[in-house]
Write an enzyme that holds these catalytic residues in place. Structure first.
Site, PDB file in Angstrom:
ATOM      1  N   GLU A 144       0.897  -1.154   0.000  1.00 17.71           N
ATOM      2  CA  GLU A 144       0.000   0.000   0.000  1.00 17.71           C
ATOM      3  C   GLU A 144       0.924   1.189   0.000  1.00 17.71           C
ATOM      4  OE1 GLU A 144      -1.200   2.874   0.809  1.00 17.71           O
ATOM      5  OE2 GLU A 144      -2.741   2.642   2.343  1.00 17.71           O
ATOM      6  N   GLU A 153       4.356   8.499  -4.225  1.00 20.59           N
ATOM      7  CA  GLU A 153       5.197   8.011  -3.128  1.00 20.59           C
ATOM      8  C   GLU A 153       6.205   6.965  -3.607  1.00 20.59           C
ATOM      9  OE1 GLU A 153       2.646   6.964   0.201  1.00 20.59           O
ATOM     10  OE2 GLU A 153       2.138   9.075   0.464  1.00 20.59           O
TER      11      GLU A 153
HETATM   12  N1  SAH Z   1       0.880  -1.193   4.973  1.00 22.24           N
HETATM   13  C1  SAH Z   1       0.390  -0.282   5.988  1.00 22.24           C
HETATM   14  C2  SAH Z   1       1.044   1.092   5.917  1.00 22.24           C
HETATM   15  C3  SAH Z   1       0.969   1.774   4.583  1.00 22.24           C
HETATM   16  S1  SAH Z   1       1.737   3.363   4.575  1.00 22.24           S
HETATM   17  C4  SAH Z   1      -1.107  -0.210   5.892  1.00 22.24           C
HETATM   18  O1  SAH Z   1      -1.633  -0.529   4.842  1.00 22.24           O
HETATM   19  O2  SAH Z   1      -1.775   0.206   6.844  1.00 22.24           O
HETATM   20  C5  SAH Z   1       3.144   3.091   3.586  1.00 22.24           C
HETATM   21  C6  SAH Z   1       4.391   2.733   4.375  1.00 22.24           C
HETATM   22  O3  SAH Z   1       5.352   2.295   3.467  1.00 22.24           O
HETATM   23  C7  SAH Z   1       5.032   3.875   5.124  1.00 22.24           C
HETATM   24  O4  SAH Z   1       5.211   3.467   6.459  1.00 22.24           O
HETATM   25  C8  SAH Z   1       6.388   4.093   4.440  1.00 22.24           C
HETATM   26  O5  SAH Z   1       7.395   4.433   5.368  1.00 22.24           O
HETATM   27  C9  SAH Z   1       6.665   2.739   3.846  1.00 22.24           C
HETATM   28  N2  SAH Z   1       7.444   2.643   2.582  1.00 22.24           N
HETATM   29  C10 SAH Z   1       7.181   3.280   1.421  1.00 22.24           C
HETATM   30  N3  SAH Z   1       7.991   2.863   0.446  1.00 22.24           N
HETATM   31  C11 SAH Z   1       8.781   1.898   0.999  1.00 22.24           C
HETATM   32  C12 SAH Z   1       9.798   1.074   0.465  1.00 22.24           C
HETATM   33  N4  SAH Z   1      10.133   1.111  -0.814  1.00 22.24           N
HETATM   34  N5  SAH Z   1      10.420   0.213   1.329  1.00 22.24           N
HETATM   35  C13 SAH Z   1      10.047   0.150   2.620  1.00 22.24           C
HETATM   36  N6  SAH Z   1       9.073   0.905   3.166  1.00 22.24           N
HETATM   37  C14 SAH Z   1       8.442   1.759   2.365  1.00 22.24           C
END
Ligand code: SAH
Length: 672
Positions: A144, A153
């Protein structure tokens, strides 16, 4: 370790580097994060869970072990869903250390310690192999990583890398695909966020029109996305020119390419008009057959029964480089270009295939006129607000003119031009009209008589507006500037605005409360660790702060009368001592007291004001209408009190508010 944080100082209007301890950034990030909003997004969570269950079943049906890679695990939620659905093992990758720690804690607490491995790395740093972070490649990819623009993002490069190095060929992906939709519209309101409209000034010697220079007229603007709660835009504020069409889609179960590319669709206008804006949103299918769909479609596209409020995913407004007339039934083609992180649009009239191919490489918009760098979208809207301009004109007309020397202190303001049109003799600091208006490139405290050609300033004006202001009262920098230039003012100087007032009201939010409300459990998983973490960050330094929100996007109703809490007299200098006030507000409506809203009003003259907050309470239910070009300050109460009937109203809310004149900050405390 110490870190330096850039912050605007409201007493100097300047960006300053402040030394903070290492926890500061971290607490800000947690306190203002969207994790809580995501966990409150029931529609999203339910559909992810359905999609994950289906993906695990498909893999199991093939007789394979289900090995999950969850990129950006946050609280660990999607991994816990996968483990509950029967996945054999989950690798939960999270780059943000505090969240990775929280995930470890939450996973343990929910009893998944042996099924989920939290890896505190960026996914592109993750290694696979016997000694690696992952024993083997995964066959289910769950993520996500989307923002309102879908790709902002970094979802595309992350997927591209994951397919190359972290997952098996033919893996199941949840979501399976994302689709971006567009609709062409004409909207004076939204177009006013991107172009400066002519300003009409009724002067004694006839009407004058201030027009923007042609560079500005033809400027393609900036590529940064304009994301808004489109559901708060009434249908009377735009005209639909085309049906909703699919612009492009991304299949996440196949190798993804992040390199820049473009997409084209044919549109047949459903009515004639001026094509100005592309509205856009996306949906995700959690499964290959598209039965589990989560959509950001706005109210006029989808049925209200499916409505889920959310702030972490909204809708996008894209401004076409120029407005172009379109004719009903005469096809046009819409070109979407994207790089790794952003999307932009261009309209092309129907023409030969070859020509279109050649035109398909459209450069990302770069502002050539500077205005789009100086003014953000709400600021454009504010400058185009004829009522607001009317108030300034009315006030400026009353200012004595014959021998006046005016000094304007405001960022990117049209006031000097307005005043000039109204006959001020000489004006300093503005654009063009070089012989009449002089731009002084200095800070107010460094202003010297020579800058003013040894004249004294008889009229000091400001909107006030400063680009570095975050909270409403940060524009009080005008007062500090006025204080700094005191020695250059005549004894009977006119200061416009002459004063400002800070106002406050208690409100119940329809939805915004969710972003700061504890979750407890989410889809049966205990996520209280996150609640505690957010609470801890909010209480960091024991001072809760107000936060800026554009409330026209976030409906609320008033539970109290609006109340003036401070008045700042710009005719005097900023006092040495702090200003404090205490009092109480009577709750007069039933409802949930979520917090207080604060805003500023500027008094240009005794009977002329510009209000940056509450415009009106529009009905007996207390629904509020807010200035659409400004952010208001919201102070969320730490606990919510609810009155279900008029007879059990909670009585008064007492407050203590302090304006620290040394720092320019306002601190507040409420007791319910
Ligand atoms: N999966 C959770 C949070 C989603 S928010 C849910 O669905 O509730 C997205 C998260 O991804 C954030 O915490 C951000 O720090 C992390 N993130 C984004 N790109 C990333 C990457 N390439 N590798 C590791 N973490 C990542």
């Amino acid at each position: 370790m110490k870190t330096f944080c850039g912050r605007a100082n409201p007493t100097t209007g300047a960006m300053e580097w402040i030394e903070e301890d290492e926890n500061y950034d971290y607490h800000q990030e947690i306190a203002r994060s969207r994790y809580a909003d995501m966990l409150h997004d029931k529609d999203r969570n339910v559909k992810y869970y359905q999609g994950i269950r289906a993906a695990v079943s498909r893999v199991k049906e093939r007789g394979e072990k289900a090995i999950v890679l969850d990129i950006g695990t946050g609280t660990g939620l999607l991994s816990m869903m996968a483990a509950s659905a029967g996945a054999d093992f989950c690798y939960a990758v999270e780059v943000f250390k505090p969240m990775a720690n929280a995930a470890v804690n939450i996973v343990e607490k929910n009893g998944f310690g042996d099924k989920i491995k939290v890896i505190n790395k960026h996914s592109t740093e993750v290694t696979v192999g016997p000694d690696g972070d992952m024993q083997c490649r995964a066959n289910i990819l769950v993520t996500e990583l989307f923002d309102t623009e879908l790709i902002g993002e970094g979802a595309l490069p992350t997927y591209e890398h994951a397919h190359k190095y972290l997952v098996q060929e033919g893996c199941e992906a949840v979501p399976h695909r994302a689709t971006v939709y567009v609709q062409l519209v004409e909207s004076k309101r939204m177009w006013s966020w991107n172009k400066l409209f002519p300003v009409r000034v009724e002067a004694q010697d006839g009407e004058k029109v201030i027009v923007s220079p042609s560079e500005m007229e033809n400027c393609p603007g900036v590529p940064s996305v304009c994301d808004i709660q489109l559901n708060q835009m009434p249908s009377s504020d735009f005209t639909i020119l085309s049906d909703v069409v699919t612009m492009f889609s991304v299949d996440f179960s196949k190798p993804v390419r992040s390199a820049s590319t473009s997409y084209r669709v044919q549109l047949e206008p459903v009515r004639s008009g001026k094509a100005q804006i592309v509205l856009s949103w996306w949906d995700i299918d959690m499964d290959p057959c598209g039965m589990i769909n989560c959509t950001m479609a706005p109210y006029w596209v989808k049925s209200t029964s499916a409505f889920q409020w959310r702030d972490h995913w909204m809708q996008c407004v894209y401004f076409l480089p120029n407005e172009e007339p379109v004719v009903q039934g005469e096809k046009v083609s819409l070109l979407a270009c994207r790089d790794e992180y952003s999307v932009w649009y261009k309209l092309q009239k129907a023409r030969g295939e070859e020509e279109n191919k050649a035109a398909a490489r459209v450069e990302s918009p770069v502002c050539r006129c500077q205005a789009h760098l100086l003014w953000n979208r709400p600021r454009f809207g504010q400058l185009n607000d004829q009522n607001r301009t009317g108030q300034y004109i009315k006030a400026l007309m009353r200012v004595p003119k014959s021998e006046s020397v005016c000094l304007c202190v405001s960022d990117g303001s049209l006031l000097p031009v307005l005043a000039h049109c109204l006959g001020a003799k000489q004006f300093f600091k503005a654009n063009h009209l070089e012989d009449k208006i002089k731009i002084i490139e200095t800070r107010p405290e460094l202003l010297m008589s020579s800058h003013l050609e040894d004249k004294k300033v008889s009229v000091l004006v400001g909107e006030p507006f400063f680009t570095t202001s975050l909270l409403p009262w940060h524009n009080l920098y005008f007062w500090y500037a006025r204080t700094a230039v005191s020695s250059h003012l005549t004894s009977n100087v006119t200061v416009l605005p002459q004063s400002a007032s800070l106002h406050m009201m208690i409100v119940e939010f329809q939805d915004l409360w969710r972003i700061r409300s504890p979750c407890g459990t989410c889809e049966g998983f205990d996520v209280q660790t996150l609640d505690d973490m957010i609470q801890n960050s909010l209480n960091f330094r024991e001072s809760k702060e107000a936060e800026p929100h554009p409330l026209w996007e976030y409906p609320c109703k008033s539970l109290s009368d609006p109340q003036e809490v401070f008045r700042f007299d710009f005719r005097e200098t900023v006092p040495e001592h702090s200003l404090s006030t205490e009092g109480s507000i009577k709750i007069s409506q039933k409802g949930k007291s979520h917090g207080a809203v604060l805003w500023m009003e500027y008094h240009l003259a005794a009977d002329i004001s510009v209000n940056t907050g509450l415009m009106q309470i529009s009905n007996e239910k207390g629904n509020c209408e807010w200035n659409p070009h400004c952010k208001q300050a919201v102070y969320f109460f730490s606990s919510v009190i609810e009155a279900e009937t008029l007879s059990d109203l909670p009585g008064d809310v007492t407050y203590a508010i302090n304006f620290n004149t040394k720092t320019g900050e306002i601190a507040m405390d409420f007791k319910l």
